[in-house]
Enzyme design. Structure first.
Site, short mmCIF file in Angstrom:
data_model
loop_
_atom_site.label_atom_id
_atom_site.label_comp_id
_atom_site.label_asym_id
_atom_site.label_seq_id
_atom_site.Cartn_x
_atom_site.Cartn_y
_atom_site.Cartn_z
N SER A 23 0.83 -1.21 0.00
CA SER A 23 0.00 0.00 0.00
C SER A 23 0.86 1.26 0.00
O SER A 23 0.48 2.28 -0.54
CB SER A 23 -0.87 0.04 1.25
OG SER A 23 -1.65 -1.11 1.36
N HIS A 73 -1.17 -2.42 -7.18
CA HIS A 73 -1.92 -2.09 -5.97
C HIS A 73 -3.41 -2.33 -6.21
O HIS A 73 -4.11 -1.51 -6.82
CB HIS A 73 -1.65 -0.63 -5.58
CG HIS A 73 -2.28 -0.25 -4.27
ND1 HIS A 73 -2.89 0.96 -4.05
CD2 HIS A 73 -2.40 -0.94 -3.11
CE1 HIS A 73 -3.35 1.00 -2.82
NE2 HIS A 73 -3.07 -0.13 -2.23
N GLU A 75 -3.99 0.13 -9.36
CA GLU A 75 -2.90 1.09 -9.58
C GLU A 75 -1.67 0.30 -10.00
O GLU A 75 -1.24 -0.61 -9.28
CB GLU A 75 -2.60 1.87 -8.30
CG GLU A 75 -3.55 3.02 -8.04
CD GLU A 75 -3.21 3.79 -6.77
OE1 GLU A 75 -3.15 5.02 -6.83
OE2 GLU A 75 -2.99 3.17 -5.72
N ASN A 135 -4.01 6.69 -2.22
CA ASN A 135 -3.83 6.82 -0.77
C ASN A 135 -3.10 8.10 -0.40
O ASN A 135 -3.30 8.66 0.68
CB ASN A 135 -3.11 5.60 -0.21
CG ASN A 135 -4.05 4.40 -0.10
OD1 ASN A 135 -5.27 4.55 -0.21
ND2 ASN A 135 -3.50 3.22 0.11
P1 NAI Z 1 -3.23 -10.09 5.73
O1 NAI Z 1 -2.61 -9.97 7.06
O2 NAI Z 1 -4.68 -10.36 5.62
O3 NAI Z 1 -2.47 -11.22 4.89
C1 NAI Z 1 -1.09 -11.35 4.83
C2 NAI Z 1 -0.79 -12.82 4.56
O4 NAI Z 1 0.58 -12.95 4.24
C3 NAI Z 1 -1.06 -13.73 5.75
O5 NAI Z 1 -1.94 -14.76 5.35
C4 NAI Z 1 0.31 -14.26 6.12
O6 NAI Z 1 0.27 -15.59 6.57
C5 NAI Z 1 1.04 -14.17 4.80
N1 NAI Z 1 2.49 -14.09 4.94
C6 NAI Z 1 3.20 -13.35 5.80
N2 NAI Z 1 4.50 -13.56 5.62
C7 NAI Z 1 4.64 -14.46 4.62
C8 NAI Z 1 5.74 -15.06 3.97
N3 NAI Z 1 6.96 -14.78 4.33
N4 NAI Z 1 5.50 -15.94 2.99
C9 NAI Z 1 4.25 -16.22 2.62
N5 NAI Z 1 3.16 -15.67 3.20
C10 NAI Z 1 3.36 -14.80 4.18
O7 NAI Z 1 -2.83 -8.74 4.96
P2 NAI Z 1 -3.57 -8.06 3.73
O8 NAI Z 1 -4.57 -7.12 4.23
O9 NAI Z 1 -3.95 -9.10 2.76
O10 NAI Z 1 -2.39 -7.17 3.12
C11 NAI Z 1 -1.39 -7.73 2.33
C12 NAI Z 1 -0.68 -6.64 1.58
O11 NAI Z 1 -1.62 -5.95 0.76
C13 NAI Z 1 -0.06 -5.58 2.46
O12 NAI Z 1 1.12 -5.14 1.87
C14 NAI Z 1 -1.09 -4.48 2.48
O13 NAI Z 1 -0.53 -3.21 2.73
C15 NAI Z 1 -1.59 -4.56 1.06
N6 NAI Z 1 -2.92 -4.03 0.81
C16 NAI Z 1 -3.93 -4.23 1.71
C17 NAI Z 1 -5.19 -3.73 1.46
C18 NAI Z 1 -6.31 -4.00 2.41
O14 NAI Z 1 -7.34 -3.32 2.30
N7 NAI Z 1 -6.20 -4.95 3.31
C19 NAI Z 1 -5.47 -2.95 0.25
C20 NAI Z 1 -4.37 -2.86 -0.66
C21 NAI Z 1 -3.14 -3.36 -0.36
#
Ligand code: NAI
Ligand code: 3HC
Length: 694
Positions: free
Chosen positions: A407, A428, A440, A478
């Site tokens: 993000s 993104h 994006e 953002n």
């Molecule tokens: P989340 O916490 O729901 O999911 C992250 C996942 O990554 C978890 O399932 C975790 O087990 C896995 N993970 C962590 N380390 C790992 C590794 N070394 N190898 C493989 N898997 C691993 O987080 P979310 O919300 O899905 O966010 C993910 C990314 O997307 C972040 O960078 C966030 O900033 C970005 N993002 C999030 C948005 C949102 O609304 N939640 C919107 C746009 C981007």
């Protein structure tokens, strides 16, 4: 006759072919050519019937939208269609591709309709802030009744040939050889049949009126503030109360009212802006790399959503998670989406099984060795992301494209963990990633053109609306949100309640206000960001801490049952919380602020000024290539009302000079936050608008 419409004969059947690529839009020359061709065929004594067909990929997909806003030139489409309907010889419309808007209205004015089985028909004018203006509102309900007709026109979504056939809108479906089938069909016809004389849709008046009332109710709630939906409903009502000719004239007046409105100008701007955003220099210079297998790292909220988007497009996905439990959760996150659709009866078990057959889960990075592209969606922490990219670099094939869904993190800080930073870009997605259309595409400086082109190709494949962004903190959306979010916080501290601010934003046309949106996304995200930004924050900058105080109670929004609002028993729509107002009052008292009142108008003036001023900085720094890209970003990613065309289009209409005057007035209160963007100042000095920069 123009080259765009040709007349030929096969035996005694005349063939009128429309050839105006890419979508056979009904510009003036096409309308004239069609009118002349039909007249000529009717006058030809050898001709017994006429087939109208489109060359290339589709039957006409509607009026030529580029002509809107210019004086309408003769012949007008309704008159051309009347000529077709009044023809003494049977006219058959042979449909393929997408017969939309004025194109479908031509078919409805024809006496018979035959279609290839994968044709889609519809009246999408509502998406342009318009109503069908060439008889659609009068003919469709006569054929299929008010309920279906209103559904077609108010949703604007095309329907399948099968659905149209079942409803009596199409007479016959063929699998192949459309022209041959149409010629055979036409050669057997002896009589004309005019849709204007049809009554089968009108027979059950109570049901008809009930459908009108239901539609009015829906439009007032869900299409709040929009002119076109109510005009469509009024036109359909006219089919009961007026003759066809009176109804047609009424429809025409309503159409021109809509066409003259700012709403249709905004929506037409959005239509072209969404197509322009996909045209970027890199994609013009290079071909995308092959894309047959996608890797996704992380199966959380975003990883699972991205996976669903890819699976839905038929793209096989290998998902990598950090351990077996997380992988299990990742798979469940994906399956949950399909299980919800199953429960609603929208898909079958077979469908789910066939989609899930494209999914592979693994905890071993080596399983990505065949992937053409990988999208990382792990925790938003640089150290975790760098570790992931180091692993990926070891296993991905040489041509692979690497993407991060971060993000906020600088893509260069992530790509330097690989030995091939020119193959790394940002993709993104927005949450939920399988639903939200905005993507994006973040283009760092050294990235290869064909890598960028591959990002855009992926967007097309997934049905996303891509916007190119430079590699700047928060990218386009953002970053700008951060600024107008701060403006909202200032107003809150100065005297407006979060509920008043949200009400003003809602009245402007957003589906929800910014505080309701924060509650939905989770207040802890902003809290974390503020904490990590604290050491580098400009001490002269105004620092509103109200949401920190709310977070300190453990109130993170919907997921904890309260945030700015209360969500009792898992309610999805919040109610104002008196305790939050007490927190706000305490913060004001701490800073010695005497609260004052804000009108909705002032709230929106400040909110939009903050948004547009930061957008100017985003343009000045070339983070966005053109103002219309910013419009697309906010319409598709942040709920900006489409009928206003996006913030930049709105600003042009509001008056850039007036907006700058507002900013200068606010600057006297807070010169740190409110600095007029030099781009805005220069644009006004040159007498230009944002439209001139598009
Ligand atoms: P989340 O916490 O729901 O999911 C992250 C996942 O990554 C978890 O399932 C975790 O087990 C896995 N993970 C962590 N380390 C790992 C590794 N070394 N190898 C493989 N898997 C691993 O987080 P979310 O919300 O899905 O966010 C993910 C990314 O997307 C972040 O960078 C966030 O900033 C970005 N993002 C999030 C948005 C949102 O609304 N939640 C919107 C746009 C981007
Ligand atoms: N007029 C002018 N240009 C049009 C057009 C139209 N009606 N429809 C599409 N185009 C252009 C697009 O701008 C694009 O141009 P570009 O290549 O220069 O960017 C090109 O045709 C191809 O369009 P898409 O990229 O959208 O191609 P797709 O294959 O993805 O989609 C489509 C094709 C489904 C036909 C889609 O373009 C579409 O939905 N078009 C709009 C249809 C519409 O709204 N019709 C109603 C018009 S209003 C009307 O008919 C009023 C009447 O009731 C009087």
């Amino acid at each position: 006759m123009s080259d765009l419409v040709t007349l030929s004969k096969s035996g005694t059947v005349a063939i009128v072919e429309i050839n105006n690529p890419p979508v056979n839009a009904l510009g003036q020359a096409v309308r004239k050519g069609l009118l002349d061709a039909v007249k000529q065929a009717e006058a030809d004594p050898e001709v017994t019937a006429i087939v109208i067909i489109g060359a290339g990929r589709t039957f006409p997909a509607g009026a030529d939208i580029k002509e809107f806003g210019r004086p309408m030139e003769d012949p007008h489409l309704p008159d051309v269609i009347d000529q077709i309907e009044n023809c003494a010889k049977p006219v058959v419309a042979a449909l393929h591709g997408t017969a939309l808007g004025g194109g479908f209205e031509i078919a409805l004015g024809s006496h018979y309709r035959i279609a290839l089985s994968d044709t889609r028909v519809g009246l999408p004018e509502i998406h342009l802030g318009l109503i069908p203006g060439a008889g659609g509102t009068q003919r469709v309900p006569r054929l299929c009744g008010a309920e279906m007709a209103l559904g077609i026109m108010l949703k604007g979504t095309p329907i399948s040939a099968q659905a149209a056939n079942a409803a009596g809108l199409i007479d016959c479906i063929v699998e192949s050889d459309l022209l041959d089938a149409a010629l055979t069909y036409a050669s057997q016809l002896t009589q004309v049949r005019r849709t204007r004389d049809e009554t089968r849709g009108l027979t059950d008046e109570p049901a008809y009126r009930a459908a009108l009332a239901a539609a009015e109710n829906m439009a007032n709630k869900r299409m709040r503030g929009q002119i076109a939906p109510l005009q469509i409903i009024a036109c359909v009502k006219a089919t009961l109360e007026k003759t066809f000719d009176e109804g047609r004239l009424y429809e025409r007046d309503c159409f021109f009212d809509c066409l003259a409105s700012e709403q249709s100008k905004g929506m037409i701007h959005a239509f072209f802006a969404e197509r322009a955003s996909a045209k970027v220099p890199e994609a013009g210079r290079a071909q995308p790399r092959p894309l047959n297998i996608l890797g996704v790292v992380g199966g959380g909220t975003m990883g699972a959503g991205i996976t669903v988007a890819a699976l839905n497009s038929g793209l096989p996905v290998t998902m990598i998670e950090r351990d077996d439990d997380s992988l299990k959760r990742g798979r469940t996150n994906v399956e949950k989406v399909y299980d919800r659709l199953l429960a609603k009866g929208r898909i079958t078990h077979d469908h789910k099984a066939s989609v899930m057959a494209l999914y592979t889960g693994s905890t071993d990075y080596a399983d990505l060795c065949d992937a053409d592209m990988v999208i990382e969606a792990v925790f938003e922490r640089l150290d975790v992301k760098r570790e992931v990219f180091t692993q990926l670099d070891k296993v991905m094939k040489p041509s692979a494209v690497f993407a991060s869904n971060t993000s906020y993190i600088d893509i260069d800080h992530i790509s330097s963990a690989t030995g091939r930073p020119n193959q790394v870009l940002g993709l993104h997605f927005f949450s939920p990633a399988n639903i939200m259309k905005l993507l994006e595409i973040v283009v760092p400086k050294g990235v290869a053109d064909d890598v960028v082109a591959t990002g855009f190709a992926l967007a097309k494949r997934l049905g996303k609306v891509p916007v190119r962004s430079g590699n700047s903190a928060g990218f386009i959306g953002n970053r700008i949100l951060g600024k107008y979010g701060m403006c909202a916080a200032h107003m809150m501290e100065d005297g407006a309640t979060p509920y008043e601010i949200d009400a003003a934003i809602y009245a402007f046309g957003y589906p929800m206000g910014i505080h309701a949106m924060y509650d939905l996304a989770g207040l802890d995200i902003g809290w974390d960001n503020r904490k990590s930004a604290a050491p580098t924050r400009n001490p002269a900058e105004r620092d509103v801490q109200i949401s920190d105080r709310i977070c300190e109670h453990g109130w993170f929004g919907q997921k904890t049952g309260r945030g700015f609002y209360l969500y009792p028993q898992g309610a999805r729509i919040g109610t104002p919380d008196p305790k939050v107002l007490t927190i706000i009052e305490a913060e004001r008292a701490l800073k010695g602020i005497t609260p004052r009142s804000f009108s909705y108008e002032e709230i929106m003036e400040r909110y939009m000024a903050a948004m547009v001023n930061e957008a100017c900085e985003v343009l000045r720094e070339a983070v966005a290539l053109k103002p219309s890209d910013i419009d697309v970003t906010f319409i598709q990613g942040y709920g900006f009302p489409r009928f206003r065309g996006g913030p930049m289009k709105y600003a042009d209409g509001y008056g850039l000079g007036k907006m700058l005057d507002n900013i200068r007035a606010y600057e006297t209160e807070d010169p740190v936050f409110w600095k007029p963007s030099p781009l805005l100042v220069d644009l006004i000095a040159a007498g230009h608008t944002f439209e001139d920069l598009n």
